[in-house]
Design an enzyme around this catalytic site. Structure first.
Site, PDB file in Angstrom:
ATOM      1  N   GLY B  45      18.113 -42.267  24.146  1.00 14.22           N
ATOM      2  CA  GLY B  45      17.128 -41.216  23.921  1.00 14.22           C
ATOM      3  C   GLY B  45      17.450 -39.889  24.553  1.00 14.22           C
ATOM      4  N   GLY B  47      19.707 -37.761  23.231  1.00 17.30           N
ATOM      5  CA  GLY B  47      20.090 -36.785  22.207  1.00 17.30           C
ATOM      6  C   GLY B  47      21.527 -36.864  21.729  1.00 17.30           C
ATOM      7  N   THR B  49      22.925 -38.815  19.345  1.00 11.61           N
ATOM      8  CA  THR B  49      23.044 -38.857  17.886  1.00 11.61           C
ATOM      9  C   THR B  49      22.764 -37.476  17.304  1.00 11.61           C
ATOM     10  OG1 THR B  49      22.309 -41.130  17.930  1.00 11.61           O
ATOM     11  CG2 THR B  49      22.210 -40.008  15.821  1.00 11.61           C
ATOM     12  N   GLU B  73      24.232 -47.814  14.182  1.00 10.26           N
ATOM     13  CA  GLU B  73      22.892 -48.212  14.595  1.00 10.26           C
ATOM     14  C   GLU B  73      21.853 -47.941  13.525  1.00 10.26           C
ATOM     15  OE1 GLU B  73      22.732 -46.090  18.240  1.00 10.26           O
ATOM     16  OE2 GLU B  73      23.172 -47.847  19.440  1.00 10.26           O
ATOM     17  N   HIS B 224      36.207 -24.738  31.448  1.00  8.46           N
ATOM     18  CA  HIS B 224      34.863 -25.011  30.943  1.00  8.46           C
ATOM     19  C   HIS B 224      33.861 -24.854  32.065  1.00  8.46           C
ATOM     20  CE1 HIS B 224      34.699 -28.957  32.946  1.00  8.46           C
ATOM     21  NE2 HIS B 224      35.971 -29.047  32.635  1.00  8.46           N
ATOM     22  N   THR B 287      -6.570  -8.282  42.802  1.00  6.50           N
ATOM     23  CA  THR B 287      -6.200  -6.917  43.174  1.00  6.50           C
ATOM     24  C   THR B 287      -5.763  -6.105  41.961  1.00  6.50           C
ATOM     25  OG1 THR B 287      -4.106  -7.861  43.867  1.00  6.50           O
ATOM     26  CG2 THR B 287      -5.627  -7.207  45.604  1.00  6.50           C
ATOM     27  N   GLY B 288      -5.699  -6.739  40.811  1.00  6.57           N
ATOM     28  CA  GLY B 288      -5.415  -5.979  39.599  1.00  6.57           C
ATOM     29  C   GLY B 288      -3.986  -6.060  39.115  1.00  6.57           C
ATOM     30  N   GLU B 313      -1.534 -18.302  33.322  1.00  6.39           N
ATOM     31  CA  GLU B 313      -2.854 -18.604  33.839  1.00  6.39           C
ATOM     32  C   GLU B 313      -3.946 -18.457  32.797  1.00  6.39           C
ATOM     33  OE1 GLU B 313      -3.380 -16.280  37.296  1.00  6.39           O
ATOM     34  OE2 GLU B 313      -3.109 -17.978  38.624  1.00  6.39           O
ATOM     35  N   ARG B 447      -9.185  -1.394  46.403  1.00  2.97           N
ATOM     36  CA  ARG B 447      -7.796  -1.729  46.107  1.00  2.97           C
ATOM     37  C   ARG B 447      -6.892  -0.572  46.490  1.00  2.97           C
ATOM     38  NH1 ARG B 447     -10.783  -3.096  41.418  1.00  2.97           N
ATOM     39  NH2 ARG B 447     -10.868  -5.338  41.086  1.00  2.97           N
TER      40      ARG B 447
END
Lengths: 112, 572
Positions: B45, B47, B49, B73, B224, B287-288, B313, B447
């Site tokens: 599983g 990847g 194949t 397979e 490589h 605080t913006g 968020e 602020r």
């Protein structure tokens, strides 16, 4: 277990075996040209068939070099491969057919 | 090592076969070794194949190199279905003789071994398949299944060795897949036979988040990448991401772009940020930070440029609603396709996967500006060093692409970490660092904004008070006087006081001026009166002189008359 029951079952078994004795065998042997393994396999399987299935078998030898498409269709990987098409179940015997015991087992001509 | 490679003057340099898989050709420096087999191994599983299949599909579609896929397979139908979901039309390729599928089925129960054999059947099938479409590429997936079907390992080993030699002679570029073994790369030691190139795939779960990774274990005769590279499987197949800190060689731009806040631009030498720089906005909650980010997004889109907004968020619609309340309308930009908001929880997938996703989205959307709000949330899915390494790679990538990046960083007030410290020490990666902080004074929070650093420009060192109005962000000067720095209503009060004092001063001056005016006017009146008096006197004097003259004349006439009467001598 009672004596009679055992006798019955044995009879039944023998009866079944008799039935098997009349079954027709359709066999295909796939070989790769004239390699030593191929020729050995042809000779071996012919001998075994003559000894055990005389008069009720059909053996076809196919060279997959000549017909590569058949190798795909029949799912051949190894060579030589003998395919028992009939009777069912289908079975594949691979190798040069030198192991007589295994061949008889594979062809259901002998019980384990 | 490098020297040695440079000195080699081989006429037969190793030829490469491009896979067409995004990223893989980069880390293999051009592709797989041409005409040789490559081993791709990994556990179930991960990847294998798919990688092999994509190699063939891309080869057939992009490089006109037909390919043979021998599956041990999955059945042909299953393969066609499985990869159809990735947008590969196998049947179409097969119909156009670009692809040949062959499923090798081995049932142990069907097979009886009766002596010496070889795998010539497989060779014949393969040969037939290759020749029938003129294939350049071959995949054997997973050839190790032969071990479960055939008992004689001695024969198998010899035949596999022969198979790989045969593939080389045939000149096809092959991928052979193998299942990962306990302590070996493959369960049956395929790496013994395939020695040119070995690629290991891995799917690790760390903290309940799984990440796929790819590593080139060896590549004979070629340089490589040696790292573990995360890769992604999505609707378009595999993408490997060679995102590494490749160096700091990107050329920089001197072009400036506006932050969207005029006063902030003024603080930054009057022109705003450098294009392609990275900007960090840090501050405590509320605080913006997001507002500054959104303002920047708005400014970017107003210039007709594209902005990619990663929100960790808030959802896209929430951002739009909230920003609408301060007068920033982002909706039209979304509709025009200039703005794209990707809201995703950090915990959805691993850090590397986030990087991969971002990389992909950035490549697709091609934005001029990227915003990540807040970058701090990534800490929940990785350690400090991991997050830092990920961000540095992301920033390098963005800089190399001349994309301006704005990150927000949520710092925790009152904690052990001071405000002027970012959680993962990412500030050193940033070119411009703007700090927002609460200034508590006289029972209220205001602020404050200042620029902590901004590389390559003479920025302002002043604190500005930062106001969120319904017309966007406004920066105002804070009151800096003898009473210290004042903000908010304290600043307003101070300003009012000064205004009152000023008024009083202005009144006083006016009064004095008016008084003087009055005096002047009085004096003028006096001057006029005197002048008219003077004129009157002068007139009187003239009149007197005239009368005297007339009298003289009359007297003289009288005397002459008398003389005539007396007939007196004229000479006496």
């Amino acid at each position: 277990m009672k004596e009679t029951e055992i006798e019955n079952s044995t009879e039944e078994f023998e009866h079944l075996l008799e039935g098997k004795e009349n079954e027709i065998y359709v066999l295909r042997l796939y070989v790769t040209g004239m390699t030593p393994k191929s020729t050995k396999a042809v000779l071996n399987i012919k001998k075994i068939c003559e000894e055990n299935l005389k008069g009720r078998y059909e053996l076809e030898v196919i060279d997959i070099y000549q017909q590569p498409v058949l190798a795909k269709d029949e799912q051949i990987i190894a060579a030589p491969t003998l395919i028992k098409k009939i009777p069912l179940p289908l079975r594949k015997l691979i190798g040069d057919m030198s192991d007589k015991e295994r061949i008889l087992l594979g062809l259901d001509l002998k019980q384990k | 090592m490098v020297k040695a490679i440079n000195n080699v003057e081989s006429p037969e340099e190793l030829q490469k076969c491009q896979t067409g898989i995004r990223g893989l050709d980069e880390i293999t420096d051009g592709g797989l070794p041409k005409g040789r087999p490559t081993l791709v191994c990994g556990s179930a599983g991960c990847g294998k194949t798919l990688l092999a299949m994509e190699f063939l599909v891309r080869g057939a579609a992009q490089y006109n190199e037909p390919g043979v896929f021998v599956s041990f397979e999955e059945s042909s139908e299953e393969l066609v279905q499985n990869v159809a979901s990735l947008g590969f039309d196998l049947n179409g390729l097969i119909a156009h003789k670009k692809m040949y599928l062959d499923q090798v089925r081995i049932e142990r129960s069907e097979i009886e071994e009766t002596g010496e054999y070889d795998l010539e059947g497989l060779f014949i099938r393969l040969n037939h398949a290759i020749d029938s479409i003129g294939a350049n590429r071959v995949v054997l997936d997973t050839i190790e299944s032969l071990y479960s079907g055939l008992a004689n390992e001695g024969i198998l080993r010899a035949e596999l060795r022969r198979l790989f030699r045969w593939l080389k002679e045939k000149g096809v570029t092959a991928i052979v897949t193998g299942e990962r073994g306990e302590n070996t790369l493959t369960r049956h030691g395929l790496e013994e036979y395939v020695s040119d190139c070995v690629i290991l795939l891995d799917n690790r779960v760390e903290g309940q988040i799984s990440t796929r990774r790819l590593r080139i274990v060896k590549y004979r005769g070629s340089s490589h990448g040696t790292n573990e590279y995360p890769f992604l499987i999505d609707e378009q197949g595999i993408s490997v991401l060679p995102i590494t800190s490749l160096g700091l060689q990107h050329d920089v731009s001197t072009e400036r772009i506006s932050s969207g806040i005029p006063r902030l631009d003024i603080m930054l030498e009057g022109d705003g940020y450098y294009r392609g720089s990275s900007i960090l906005i840090s501050g405590t909650a509320g605080t913006g930070k997001s507002s500054i980010a959104a303002t920047f997004a708005n400014a970017t889109c107003s210039r007709g440029e594209r902005c990619l907004y990663f929100a960790f968020e808030e959802s896209a619609s929430q951002i739009i609603r909230n920003m609408h309340s301060i007068g920033i309308g982002l909706q039209p930009w979304l509709e025009q396709g200039l703005l794209s908001i990707h809201a995703v929880r950090p915990t959805v997938y691993g850090l590397e996967m986030h990087l991969v996703k971002m990389y992909k989205l950035i490549n697709e959307f091609k934005p001029e500006v990227v915003i990540m709000d807040p970058v701090t949330n990534l800490i929940s899915i990785g350690s400090e060093t991991e997050v830092k390494s990920m961000l540095s790679r992301l920033i390098d990538f963005l800089k190399a692409s001349h994309i301006t990046a704005l990150f927000t960083n949520l710092s925790h007030a009152g904690g052990a970490v001071s405000l002027e410290q970012t959680e993962f020490g990412i500030s050193s990666l940033m070119d411009t660092w703007i700090l927002l902080r609460d200034i508590e004074l006289g029972g209220e929070r205001n602020r404050g904004l200042y620029i902590l650093k901004s590389r390559g420009m003479a920025h302002s060192n002043q604190i500005r008070e930062f106001l969120l109005t319904d017309r966007g962000i406004d920066l105002v000067d804070v009151y800096a006087g003898p009473g210290g720095v004042l903000t908010g209503s304290a600043r307003s009060a101070q300003e009012a006081q000064e205004k009152a004092a000023e008024l009083v001063r202005r009144d006083e001056t006016g009064r004095k001026k008016r008084e003087l005016d009055r005096k002047k006017k009085a004096l003028e009146v006096q001057i006029t009166a005197l002048r008219s008096e003077f004129e009157a006197v002068e007139e009187e004097t003239n009149k007197l002189i005239q009368q005297e003259e007339i009298k003289e004349k009359v007297l003289a006439a009288d005397r002459a008359g008398m003389m005539r009467l007396r007939k007196a001598d004229a000479d006496s």
